[in-house]
Design a protein around this motif. Structure first.
Motif, short mmCIF file in Angstrom:
data_model
loop_
_atom_site.label_atom_id
_atom_site.label_comp_id
_atom_site.label_asym_id
_atom_site.label_seq_id
_atom_site.Cartn_x
_atom_site.Cartn_y
_atom_site.Cartn_z
N LEU A 129 0.83 -1.20 0.00
CA LEU A 129 0.00 0.00 0.00
C LEU A 129 0.87 1.25 0.00
O LEU A 129 0.56 2.24 -0.69
CB LEU A 129 -0.93 0.01 1.22
N GLN A 130 1.96 1.22 0.74
CA GLN A 130 2.87 2.36 0.77
C GLN A 130 3.51 2.59 -0.59
O GLN A 130 3.71 3.73 -1.02
CB GLN A 130 3.95 2.13 1.83
N ILE A 132 2.19 1.84 -3.54
CA ILE A 132 1.17 2.41 -4.42
C ILE A 132 0.99 3.89 -4.11
O ILE A 132 0.92 4.73 -5.03
CB ILE A 132 -0.18 1.67 -4.25
N GLU A 133 0.95 4.23 -2.83
CA GLU A 133 0.78 5.64 -2.42
C GLU A 133 1.98 6.47 -2.86
O GLU A 133 1.81 7.61 -3.33
CB GLU A 133 0.60 5.73 -0.91
N ALA A 134 3.19 5.94 -2.72
CA ALA A 134 4.40 6.67 -3.13
C ALA A 134 4.40 6.93 -4.63
O ALA A 134 4.81 8.00 -5.10
CB ALA A 134 5.64 5.89 -2.72
N ALA A 135 3.92 5.95 -5.40
CA ALA A 135 3.85 6.13 -6.84
C ALA A 135 2.84 7.20 -7.22
O ALA A 135 3.08 8.03 -8.11
CB ALA A 135 3.48 4.81 -7.51
N ALA A 136 1.69 7.21 -6.53
CA ALA A 136 0.69 8.24 -6.78
C ALA A 136 1.25 9.62 -6.46
O ALA A 136 0.98 10.60 -7.18
CB ALA A 136 -0.57 7.96 -5.95
N GLU A 137 2.04 9.71 -5.39
CA GLU A 137 2.64 10.98 -5.01
C GLU A 137 3.67 11.43 -6.06
O GLU A 137 3.80 12.63 -6.34
CB GLU A 137 3.31 10.86 -3.64
N LEU A 209 -6.61 3.99 -5.08
CA LEU A 209 -5.84 3.75 -3.85
C LEU A 209 -6.76 3.64 -2.64
O LEU A 209 -6.60 2.73 -1.81
CB LEU A 209 -4.82 4.87 -3.65
N GLN A 210 -7.73 4.54 -2.55
CA GLN A 210 -8.65 4.52 -1.40
C GLN A 210 -9.46 3.23 -1.36
O GLN A 210 -9.65 2.63 -0.30
CB GLN A 210 -9.59 5.72 -1.45
N ALA A 211 -9.92 2.78 -2.51
CA ALA A 211 -10.71 1.55 -2.56
C ALA A 211 -9.86 0.35 -2.17
O ALA A 211 -10.32 -0.55 -1.44
CB ALA A 211 -11.29 1.35 -3.95
N ILE A 212 -8.61 0.32 -2.65
CA ILE A 212 -7.71 -0.79 -2.28
C ILE A 212 -7.41 -0.75 -0.79
O ILE A 212 -7.45 -1.78 -0.11
CB ILE A 212 -6.41 -0.72 -3.10
N ARG A 213 -7.13 0.44 -0.28
CA ARG A 213 -6.82 0.57 1.14
C ARG A 213 -8.02 0.16 2.00
O ARG A 213 -7.85 -0.40 3.09
CB ARG A 213 -6.42 2.01 1.46
N SER A 214 -9.22 0.41 1.52
CA SER A 214 -10.44 0.08 2.27
C SER A 214 -10.82 -1.38 2.14
O SER A 214 -11.76 -1.84 2.80
CB SER A 214 -11.60 0.95 1.78
N GLY A 215 -10.14 -2.10 1.24
CA GLY A 215 -10.47 -3.51 1.05
C GLY A 215 -11.72 -3.75 0.25
O GLY A 215 -12.30 -4.84 0.30
N ASP A 216 -12.15 -2.74 -0.51
CA ASP A 216 -13.38 -2.82 -1.30
C ASP A 216 -13.02 -3.24 -2.73
O ASP A 216 -12.70 -2.40 -3.57
CB ASP A 216 -14.10 -1.48 -1.29
N ALA A 219 -15.29 -1.69 -5.60
CA ALA A 219 -15.00 -0.27 -5.83
C ALA A 219 -13.65 -0.08 -6.50
O ALA A 219 -13.48 0.80 -7.35
CB ALA A 219 -15.04 0.49 -4.51
N ALA A 220 -12.67 -0.91 -6.14
CA ALA A 220 -11.34 -0.80 -6.74
C ALA A 220 -11.40 -1.14 -8.23
O ALA A 220 -10.79 -0.44 -9.06
CB ALA A 220 -10.37 -1.73 -6.02
N ALA A 221 -12.13 -2.20 -8.57
CA ALA A 221 -12.26 -2.58 -9.97
C ALA A 221 -12.97 -1.49 -10.77
O ALA A 221 -12.58 -1.16 -11.89
CB ALA A 221 -13.01 -3.90 -10.09
N HIS A 222 -14.03 -0.93 -10.18
CA HIS A 222 -14.77 0.13 -10.86
C HIS A 222 -13.90 1.36 -11.06
O HIS A 222 -13.90 1.96 -12.14
CB HIS A 222 -16.01 0.50 -10.04
N ALA A 223 -13.15 1.75 -10.03
CA ALA A 223 -12.30 2.93 -10.13
C ALA A 223 -11.22 2.75 -11.20
O ALA A 223 -10.89 3.68 -11.94
CB ALA A 223 -11.66 3.23 -8.77
N ALA A 224 -10.67 1.54 -11.29
CA ALA A 224 -9.66 1.25 -12.31
C ALA A 224 -10.27 1.35 -13.71
O ALA A 224 -9.65 1.89 -14.64
CB ALA A 224 -9.05 -0.12 -12.08
N THR A 225 -11.50 0.84 -13.87
CA THR A 225 -12.16 0.89 -15.17
C THR A 225 -12.44 2.32 -15.58
O THR A 225 -12.21 2.71 -16.74
CB THR A 225 -13.49 0.10 -15.11
N VAL A 226 -12.93 3.14 -14.65
CA VAL A 226 -13.19 4.55 -14.94
C VAL A 226 -11.91 5.25 -15.37
O VAL A 226 -11.88 6.02 -16.34
CB VAL A 226 -13.80 5.25 -13.71
#
Length: 245
Positions: A129-130, A132-137, A209-216, A219-226
């Protein structure tokens, strides 16, 4: 002599894309193997009946695709790894204005990355998770600085870190290879630009990232598709703007 500007009916085909195909055919027909030394740029130009400048541009494309390796002061070599999607039939792979082809590649990425994001939501470890977050930053920093190279590096790390967090090596390989193929079109059409969708992409990265961190997983799949659908539309607009004005 090939001046690098010829076109085929119904499609724009720069000279270097046709020369790149000819170089791949030459490698296959002469039996060169991964690691073998290739003819020099001058020799390739003579054999293919074209100019060295066109050959150099073709080599750049093949290097970006991982098919040819250029070693400074030593020459050109057949790359050691064609990749899991490697093929000796490159018809249509050098058409940056072929939006149907680009769409198919993005469609492939949607399948991969929505699945990877869903799995990452249930499997990611704190260090992953760290990462992924570092890459987003890194993407945010690239945007703030107007640094396209930093943005691209962060974007690569973001998507590959998610694939790694899915704990499926096949997904990691598939995501890496699809991005490498897409860079071929980006090298031709979008090099040096952040694109008009970059701010939206930052928000979409945050949502994934938020969906993955939340374990959803859903939501993670949907966010990636969008995210991939919006990225495709940005790519489509930019290619049309650059090629067709």
């Amino acid at each position: 002599m090939d001046d690098g500007t010829a076109t085929a009916p119904g499609a724009y085909r720069p000279g270097y894309e046709r020369v790149a195909e000819q170089i791949l055919e030459l490698i296959a027909h002469t039996g060169l193997r991964p690691g073998d030394r290739m003819p020099t740029e001058n020799e390739l130009a003579a054999q293919l009946g074209t100019g060295r400048t066109v050959v150099r541009e073709a080599v750049k494309i093949l290097s970006a695709l991982g098919r040819v390796r250029a070693q400074k002061g030593r020459g050109l070599y057949v790359a050691d790894d064609e990749g899991m999607l490697g093929t000796t039939s490159w018809e249509g792979f050098f058409l940056p204005t072929d939006l149907d082809h680009v769409y198919m590649l993005f469609e492939f990425r949607r399948v991969q990355e929505s699945a990877a994001s869903a799995l990452a939501a249930t499997r990611a470890t704190p260090p992953e998770l760290q990462a992924i977050e570092a890459a987003a930053e890194m993407c945010r920093e690239g945007h703030a600085a107007g640094d396209a190279d930093l943005w691209t590096q962060g974007d690569d790390r973001f998507h590959l870190s998610i694939a790694a967090a899915a704990h499926n090596p096949f997904l990691v390989s598939a995501v890496r290879e699809a991005r490498r193929l897409l860079k071929q079109s980006s090298t031709i059409g979008l090099q040096g630009t952040l694109g008009g969708h970059v701010e939206g992409a930052l928000e979409e990265h945050a949502a994934i990232l938020q969906a993955i961190r939340s374990g959803d997983a859903e939501a993670a799949a949907h966010a990636a598709t969008v995210h991939l659908d919006n990225t495709l539309e940005d790519y489509r607009r930019e290619i049309q703007r650059r090629v067709f004005g």
